[in-house]
Write a protein that holds these residues in place. Structure first.
Motif, PDB file in Angstrom:
ATOM      1  N   TYR A  36      30.048  36.605  37.561  1.00 40.68           N
ATOM      2  CA  TYR A  36      30.174  38.012  37.966  1.00 40.68           C
ATOM      3  C   TYR A  36      30.992  38.139  39.254  1.00 40.68           C
ATOM      4  O   TYR A  36      31.940  38.924  39.331  1.00 40.68           O
ATOM      5  CB  TYR A  36      28.784  38.634  38.161  1.00 40.68           C
ATOM      6  CG  TYR A  36      28.842  40.060  38.640  1.00 40.68           C
ATOM      7  CD1 TYR A  36      29.075  41.097  37.742  1.00 40.68           C
ATOM      8  CD2 TYR A  36      28.722  40.368  39.998  1.00 40.68           C
ATOM      9  CE1 TYR A  36      29.165  42.403  38.172  1.00 40.68           C
ATOM     10  CE2 TYR A  36      28.801  41.674  40.439  1.00 40.68           C
ATOM     11  CZ  TYR A  36      29.025  42.687  39.524  1.00 40.68           C
ATOM     12  OH  TYR A  36      29.127  43.980  39.954  1.00 40.68           O
ATOM     13  N   GLU A  74      34.597  40.003  39.682  1.00 42.27           N
ATOM     14  CA  GLU A  74      34.666  41.277  40.405  1.00 42.27           C
ATOM     15  C   GLU A  74      35.224  41.150  41.819  1.00 42.27           C
ATOM     16  O   GLU A  74      35.801  42.095  42.348  1.00 42.27           O
ATOM     17  CB  GLU A  74      33.271  41.927  40.474  1.00 42.27           C
ATOM     18  CG  GLU A  74      32.638  42.192  39.119  1.00 42.27           C
ATOM     19  CD  GLU A  74      33.445  43.162  38.277  1.00 42.27           C
ATOM     20  OE1 GLU A  74      33.979  44.135  38.831  1.00 42.27           O
ATOM     21  OE2 GLU A  74      33.564  42.923  37.059  1.00 42.27           O
ATOM     22  N   ASN A  75      35.044  40.007  42.445  1.00 51.00           N
ATOM     23  CA  ASN A  75      35.341  39.939  43.875  1.00 51.00           C
ATOM     24  C   ASN A  75      36.293  38.828  44.304  1.00 51.00           C
ATOM     25  O   ASN A  75      36.357  38.494  45.482  1.00 51.00           O
ATOM     26  CB  ASN A  75      34.039  39.790  44.672  1.00 51.00           C
ATOM     27  CG  ASN A  75      33.156  41.014  44.532  1.00 51.00           C
ATOM     28  OD1 ASN A  75      32.297  41.050  43.680  1.00 51.00           O
ATOM     29  ND2 ASN A  75      33.406  42.026  45.337  1.00 51.00           N
ATOM     30  N   THR A  76      36.993  38.213  43.372  1.00 54.68           N
ATOM     31  CA  THR A  76      37.948  37.195  43.800  1.00 54.68           C
ATOM     32  C   THR A  76      39.329  37.497  43.211  1.00 54.68           C
ATOM     33  O   THR A  76      39.463  38.257  42.251  1.00 54.68           O
ATOM     34  CB  THR A  76      37.541  35.780  43.331  1.00 54.68           C
ATOM     35  OG1 THR A  76      37.684  35.723  41.911  1.00 54.68           O
ATOM     36  CG2 THR A  76      36.118  35.451  43.722  1.00 54.68           C
ATOM     37  N   VAL A  77      40.322  36.895  43.834  1.00 53.84           N
ATOM     38  CA  VAL A  77      41.691  37.072  43.360  1.00 53.84           C
ATOM     39  C   VAL A  77      41.806  36.595  41.917  1.00 53.84           C
ATOM     40  O   VAL A  77      42.437  37.235  41.087  1.00 53.84           O
ATOM     41  CB  VAL A  77      42.679  36.280  44.244  1.00 53.84           C
ATOM     42  CG1 VAL A  77      44.099  36.498  43.758  1.00 53.84           C
ATOM     43  CG2 VAL A  77      42.544  36.694  45.688  1.00 53.84           C
ATOM     44  N   LYS A 110      40.419  39.136  39.387  1.00 47.47           N
ATOM     45  CA  LYS A 110      41.303  40.295  39.327  1.00 47.47           C
ATOM     46  C   LYS A 110      42.574  39.938  38.577  1.00 47.47           C
ATOM     47  O   LYS A 110      43.065  40.697  37.738  1.00 47.47           O
ATOM     48  CB  LYS A 110      41.642  40.785  40.731  1.00 47.47           C
ATOM     49  CG  LYS A 110      40.493  41.538  41.377  1.00 47.47           C
ATOM     50  CD  LYS A 110      40.810  41.859  42.828  1.00 47.47           C
ATOM     51  CE  LYS A 110      39.587  42.316  43.590  1.00 47.47           C
ATOM     52  NZ  LYS A 110      39.100  43.635  43.224  1.00 47.47           N
ATOM     53  N   ALA A 111      43.116  38.743  38.884  1.00 47.04           N
ATOM     54  CA  ALA A 111      44.355  38.319  38.228  1.00 47.04           C
ATOM     55  C   ALA A 111      44.159  38.163  36.725  1.00 47.04           C
ATOM     56  O   ALA A 111      45.024  38.552  35.941  1.00 47.04           O
ATOM     57  CB  ALA A 111      44.846  37.009  38.844  1.00 47.04           C
ATOM     58  N   LEU A 155      43.967  41.690  35.240  1.00 48.91           N
ATOM     59  CA  LEU A 155      45.251  42.385  35.305  1.00 48.91           C
ATOM     60  C   LEU A 155      46.263  41.734  34.366  1.00 48.91           C
ATOM     61  O   LEU A 155      47.148  42.395  33.830  1.00 48.91           O
ATOM     62  CB  LEU A 155      45.776  42.406  36.738  1.00 48.91           C
ATOM     63  CG  LEU A 155      44.929  43.256  37.691  1.00 48.91           C
ATOM     64  CD1 LEU A 155      45.469  43.182  39.107  1.00 48.91           C
ATOM     65  CD2 LEU A 155      44.888  44.704  37.234  1.00 48.91           C
ATOM     66  N   LEU A 206      52.174  41.724  36.984  1.00 45.97           N
ATOM     67  CA  LEU A 206      51.532  40.713  37.825  1.00 45.97           C
ATOM     68  C   LEU A 206      52.585  39.790  38.434  1.00 45.97           C
ATOM     69  O   LEU A 206      52.577  39.514  39.639  1.00 45.97           O
ATOM     70  CB  LEU A 206      50.551  39.917  36.956  1.00 45.97           C
ATOM     71  CG  LEU A 206      49.378  39.245  37.635  1.00 45.97           C
ATOM     72  CD1 LEU A 206      48.537  40.260  38.365  1.00 45.97           C
ATOM     73  CD2 LEU A 206      48.523  38.528  36.611  1.00 45.97           C
ATOM     74  N   ASP A 207      53.499  39.309  37.600  1.00 50.53           N
ATOM     75  CA  ASP A 207      54.602  38.476  38.092  1.00 50.53           C
ATOM     76  C   ASP A 207      55.426  39.241  39.111  1.00 50.53           C
ATOM     77  O   ASP A 207      55.845  38.700  40.131  1.00 50.53           O
ATOM     78  CB  ASP A 207      55.523  38.066  36.928  1.00 50.53           C
ATOM     79  CG  ASP A 207      54.944  36.910  36.140  1.00 50.53           C
ATOM     80  OD1 ASP A 207      54.122  36.172  36.704  1.00 50.53           O
ATOM     81  OD2 ASP A 207      55.304  36.761  34.958  1.00 50.53           O
ATOM     82  N   SER A 209      54.544  41.354  41.117  1.00 46.20           N
ATOM     83  CA  SER A 209      53.852  41.632  42.366  1.00 46.20           C
ATOM     84  C   SER A 209      53.606  40.356  43.163  1.00 46.20           C
ATOM     85  O   SER A 209      52.878  40.360  44.136  1.00 46.20           O
ATOM     86  CB  SER A 209      52.509  42.312  42.086  1.00 46.20           C
ATOM     87  OG  SER A 209      52.717  43.501  41.376  1.00 46.20           O
ATOM     88  N   GLY A 210      54.196  39.266  42.720  1.00 44.58           N
ATOM     89  CA  GLY A 210      54.116  38.026  43.483  1.00 44.58           C
ATOM     90  C   GLY A 210      52.798  37.288  43.357  1.00 44.58           C
ATOM     91  O   GLY A 210      52.427  36.533  44.239  1.00 44.58           O
ATOM     92  N   VAL A 211      52.072  37.494  42.239  1.00 44.78           N
ATOM     93  CA  VAL A 211      50.818  36.769  42.037  1.00 44.78           C
ATOM     94  C   VAL A 211      51.092  35.514  41.203  1.00 44.78           C
ATOM     95  O   VAL A 211      51.837  35.563  40.239  1.00 44.78           O
ATOM     96  CB  VAL A 211      49.786  37.665  41.314  1.00 44.78           C
ATOM     97  CG1 VAL A 211      48.544  36.873  40.948  1.00 44.78           C
ATOM     98  CG2 VAL A 211      49.417  38.837  42.189  1.00 44.78           C
ATOM     99  N   ASN A 212      50.484  34.399  41.624  1.00 40.75           N
ATOM    100  CA  ASN A 212      50.706  33.144  40.912  1.00 40.75           C
ATOM    101  C   ASN A 212      49.891  33.116  39.627  1.00 40.75           C
ATOM    102  O   ASN A 212      48.844  32.487  39.529  1.00 40.75           O
ATOM    103  CB  ASN A 212      50.310  31.966  41.801  1.00 40.75           C
ATOM    104  CG  ASN A 212      50.860  30.667  41.272  1.00 40.75           C
ATOM    105  OD1 ASN A 212      51.300  30.581  40.128  1.00 40.75           O
ATOM    106  ND2 ASN A 212      50.855  29.652  42.098  1.00 40.75           N
ATOM    107  N   ILE A 222      41.073  45.256  32.058  1.00 48.27           N
ATOM    108  CA  ILE A 222      40.218  45.688  33.153  1.00 48.27           C
ATOM    109  C   ILE A 222      38.794  45.981  32.676  1.00 48.27           C
ATOM    110  O   ILE A 222      37.854  45.953  33.458  1.00 48.27           O
ATOM    111  CB  ILE A 222      40.843  46.933  33.839  1.00 48.27           C
ATOM    112  CG1 ILE A 222      40.302  47.077  35.258  1.00 48.27           C
ATOM    113  CG2 ILE A 222      40.635  48.198  33.038  1.00 48.27           C
ATOM    114  CD1 ILE A 222      40.918  46.118  36.230  1.00 48.27           C
TER     115      ILE A 222
END
Lengths: 330, 501
Positions: free
Chosen positions: A175, A179-182, A185-186, A189, A197-198, A200-203, A260
């Motif tokens: 949970y 809900e609370n970590t990168v 969320k990644a 998303l 996602l790409d 926005s610079g997320v690995n 989501i």
């Protein structure tokens, strides 16, 4: 105002519907077994029955939230149990060694799954099914090399309370992860729009691999917990696990394209339903042909109740009536 | 010309979405042989109205009459059969199937014989239709992906024309088209008019509206403000009617003095990429707006993506001078405080079904997390600050981005990069599909960012915007930089255009 009110009531309904499935199976089998289902011993068995599916389906949420899947769960479980068995029969007196090996094995298999899907860009469905074949082959080879039959004394190591505590812990950890970590969320998303996602610079690739590693680790943990219940390891071990997890997610209302809306409550509900179903059948002691037959029908009934499709058709019917009323009053 | 008659009449059309009133008692008359313009800011109800006319939505109240018969389409096909066809703002073609299949989607039956599709006849008919929109080189059997966005739009137009509509609705289609495409649309509009058919033309581009339309209806906040004949209108009058107040004169930035920029922010050296770029060299300074001009296939969009690390260059490098690091991927770009505002907002920048809060937080995870934990409260207050400073019109930070208007969506995109203190901005067509009210606010914002010494690379296909905003303009063609212009008052579009084409 009316519109707003209606929207709100429908929204609440969609939150409730998955739980209706839980109520349905509890009531149905509670009545059929004349209340035996709710005995303490029976409830303990419920944990035994549901443990593996629930841990795996909850831990699978990161992978499925990405819109991906994992079909190698069963063979992963098989290899873990085999390896723990080797530790047990070789009489090494290190209790934690089995767990360590199991977790590492799960993590490595997860890593392989993750690298194939994310770095070689092979769809997860094909990738994990291929990995599953390879692992199944490995299990056959291992059994040919040395069969595992557990000594009866090993069964003592099974503890329902520990299992339940671990189960709750896995739910809480997953949970927070979602809900609370990168990472969580990644994953969600990615299920929505991986391009954004790409952009926005997320690995993204790293989190893709991590999702499979996390799942692998948890399969390792679950395998360690259930191993004392085996007397012998057969080559077909765990061959329905992947499908069971998929069904648990679906019955809980999980959207297979991820995104989501992915929540861990969904696999929890789903696996509770499946566990009660299995436990109920076991208590009723009916023929397996009847079990198969009625199980299929029950799944369809439950899915009809819990799926948003039914909700929509209700909405349509009621919505139409409402419109007609509006017209006549206007 | 024959006498004009009423083709479609709307009476007191109203439509609510939840608590939002999208349309309030709108009356509209569409006459044959007439091009009817429909304008209004984002969220004024233009698209809702056209969607009701074309059967996408149904009105809550009011009725429509088409040729003396009640008209109540429950879906697009029904509307098309009644003679109303629409070309939408967004992509309306289906990927994965051929051009011909796209043209006759849902209408394949005319080519079947005993359950089998006669592709030969279908392709022949397809070719005829494509010629009608000047797509002579398109091969109907090829997949739709072989066409670019603009060509696909033309395929949609061909499809709409095939149903031989009494009324053709063109919803913001021309924003996706280049000058050539616009001419084709213009010819189609003229043809419809001379055939005694009606066109409902929806556009942000006031100039284009005035050029094409006979009558213009203005909507504001869901209400019909006025329907005016073209000859009684000019650009200024129309703007005032749309916005409801006088717009200030300085739409773009007003200064023309020689400026000294800050240090070099980005150095682009010998940049070449697979298809589009050839040996591109330039420097971007802090406090500078550097415009990049060119046609949509000239490589300008690829340039933006390459700088942000989304496309790997074959030769050359993008260096952030401050840190000395080379941008190899989008993670490195984010780390080096580079922001990227892509051209296709909905598909490349936003998660539509997701809250504003999650959308803006995505670039600020490093700032928001404590070891690994991101608290919901902290994220909400971070998003709340952005909503306030960007003046995003929304219910709260939990609202889905999908429900926002185009201008507010773009504010979310700007907000997500301003919130994480980005210093170098790559903007690819940042005002695409945004109405003038928000557009001028955007220009103010961009100018404000320049004054705050941010480095801004403004990639655009719109020359007035580039001339109005840029300190320098680089003109690109076939992936090569052709010319450079410095900011000056006398700079005219014609000076630049000869290098563009």
């Amino acid at each position: 105002m009316k519109e707003q009110y209606r929207k709100k009531s429908c929204l609440q309904l969609s939150v409730i519907t998955p739980y209706l499935g839980v109520v349905l199976v509890f009531v149905l089998f509670g009545v059929l077994t004349k209340g035996v289902l709710f005995d303490i011993s029976s409830l303990g068995n419920l944990v035994n029955n549901g443990l593996l599916i629930m841990i795996c389906s909850v831990a699978a949420v990161p992978v499925f939230a990405r819109g991906e899947m994992d079909f190698s769960l069963g063979s992963t479980e098989g290899i873990c149990v085999m390896l723990i068995g080797y530790v047990v029969i070789s009489n090494i007196n290190l209790g934690w060694l089995g767990l360590l090996i199991s977790i590492i094995t799960g993590a490595v298999i997860g890593l392989i799954n993750g690298l194939i899907t994310n770095n070689l860009r092979i769809p997860s469905f094909v990738a994990t099914i291929s990995v599953n074949y390879v692992l199944r082959g490995v299990i056959y080879t291992m059994i040919d090399y040395k069969e595992v039959s557990f000594p009866t004394s090993y069964a003592v190591n099974y503890n329902v309370v520990v299992c339940f505590v671990v189960l709750v812990a896995v739910c809480i950890i997953t949970y927070i992860l979602m809900e609370n970590t990168v990472m969580g969320k990644a994953e969600k998303l990615n299920g929505e729009n991986n391009q954004a996602l790409d952009f926005s610079g997320v690995n993204n690739r790293r989190y893709g691999v991590l999702a499979y590693v996390y799942l692998g680790v948890m399969v390792g943990v679950a395998s360690y917990l259930i191993t004392p219940r085996f007397t012998m390891v057969q080559a077909t071990i765990g061959n329905t696990l992947a499908i069971d997890v998929l069904i648990a997610l679906m019955i809980g209302g999980f959207n297979m394209s991820g995104g989501i809306g992915s929540k861990i409550s969904q696999p929890i509900i789903g696996s509770v339903i499946i566990a009660v179903l299995n436990q109920g059948y076991a208590l009723l002691n009916v023929e397996s042909s009847i079990v198969q037959f009625t199980k299929g029908i029950l799944f369809v009934v439950i899915l009809t109740i819990t799926s948003p499709g039914l909700l929509k058709s209700f909405k349509k019917i009621f919505g139409k009536q409402r419109n007609q009323v509006d017209k006549t009053t206007a | 010309m024959s006498e004009k008659r009423v083709v479609l009449e709307c009476h007191e059309i109203s439509k609510n979405f939840g608590a939002t009133k999208a349309l309030i008692n709108v009356d509209l008359k569409i006459l044959s042989g007439e091009v009817h313009g429909l304008v209004g800011e984002n969220g004024s109800g233009k698209s809702t109205l056209s969607s009701i006319l074309s059967g996408v939505y149904r009105a809550d109240y009011g009725k429509m009459v088409m040729k003396d018969k009640p008209y109540k389409p429950s879906n697009i096909v029904e509307a098309e059969n009644s003679g109303v066809a629409m070309i939408t703002q967004e992509q309306g073609t289906v990927n994965g199937i051929s051009i011909a299949e796209n043209l006759f989607l849902g209408k394949e039956r005319q080519f079947t014989k005993g359950g089998l599709l006669n592709t030969k006849v279908m392709y022949k008919k397809a070719r005829e239709l494509l010629e009608g929109v000047n797509l002579i080189h398109a091969e109907p059997a090829l997949p739709i992906e072989t066409l670019n966005f603009e060509e696909r739009k033309l395929v949609e137009i061909a499809r709409a024309l095939d149903s031989n509509p009494e009324i053709l609705i063109i919803d913001e289609t021309t924003t996706a088209l280049s000058a050539d495409g616009r001419i084709i649309v213009k010819n189609i509009i003229n043809r419809m008019r001379s055939e005694g058919k009606a066109v409902l033309f929806i556009s942000h581009d006031i100039e284009e509206l005035l050029e094409n339309c006979d009558v213009i209806t203005v909507l504001r906040d869901g209400e019909l403000i006025n329907t005016v004949s073209r000859k009684d209108l000019n650009e200024r009058k129309l703007q005032v009617m749309m916005v409801g107040r006088e717009l200030t004169q300085d739409y773009f930035r007003g200064d023309y003095e020689e400026l000294s920029f800050g240090e070099v922010a980005l150095e682009i050296k010998n940049l070449s990429s697979d298809k589009q770029l050839e040996n591109v060299n330039f420097e971007l300074h802090y406090g500078e707006i550097l415009g990049i001009s060119g046609l949509s296939n000239s490589g300008i969009h690829e340039l933006g993506k390459t700088i942000f690390g989304l496309i790997k260059p074959i030769t050359g490098a993008v260096t952030v001078k401050k840190t000395g690091s080379i941008i190899k991927n989008s993670r490195a770009a984010l780390k080096n405080k580079i922001a990227y505002i892509p051209k296709n907002r909905d598909t490349e920048a936003l998660f539509l079904r997701v809250s504003i809060s999650e959308n803006v937080a995505i670039t600020a995870y490093e700032k928001l997390k404590k070891i690994f934990y991101i608290s919901k409260k902290k994220q909400m207050s971070y998003a709340g600050n952005i909503i306030e400073s960007m003046q995003i019109k929304c219910k709260d930070a939990k609202q889905n981005v999908m429900e926002l208007s185009g201008g507010n969506k773009q504010k979310v995109v700007f907000g997500k990069w301003l919130g994480n203190d980005s210093e170098i901005f790559i903007m690819d067509c940042p005002t695409r599909g945004i109405d003038i009210g928000v557009k001028s606010a955007m220009y103010k914002l961009i100018d404000q960012m320049r004054k705050e010494k941010k480095a801004i690379l403004l990639i655009s296909e719109e020359l007035p915007e580039l001339i109005g905003m840029s300190d320098r303009i680089l003109v690109m063609k076939d992936g090569i930089i052709q010319a450079e212009f410095k900011r000056k008052r006398e700079l005219a579009e014609t000076d630049i255009i000869k290098y563009v084409i």
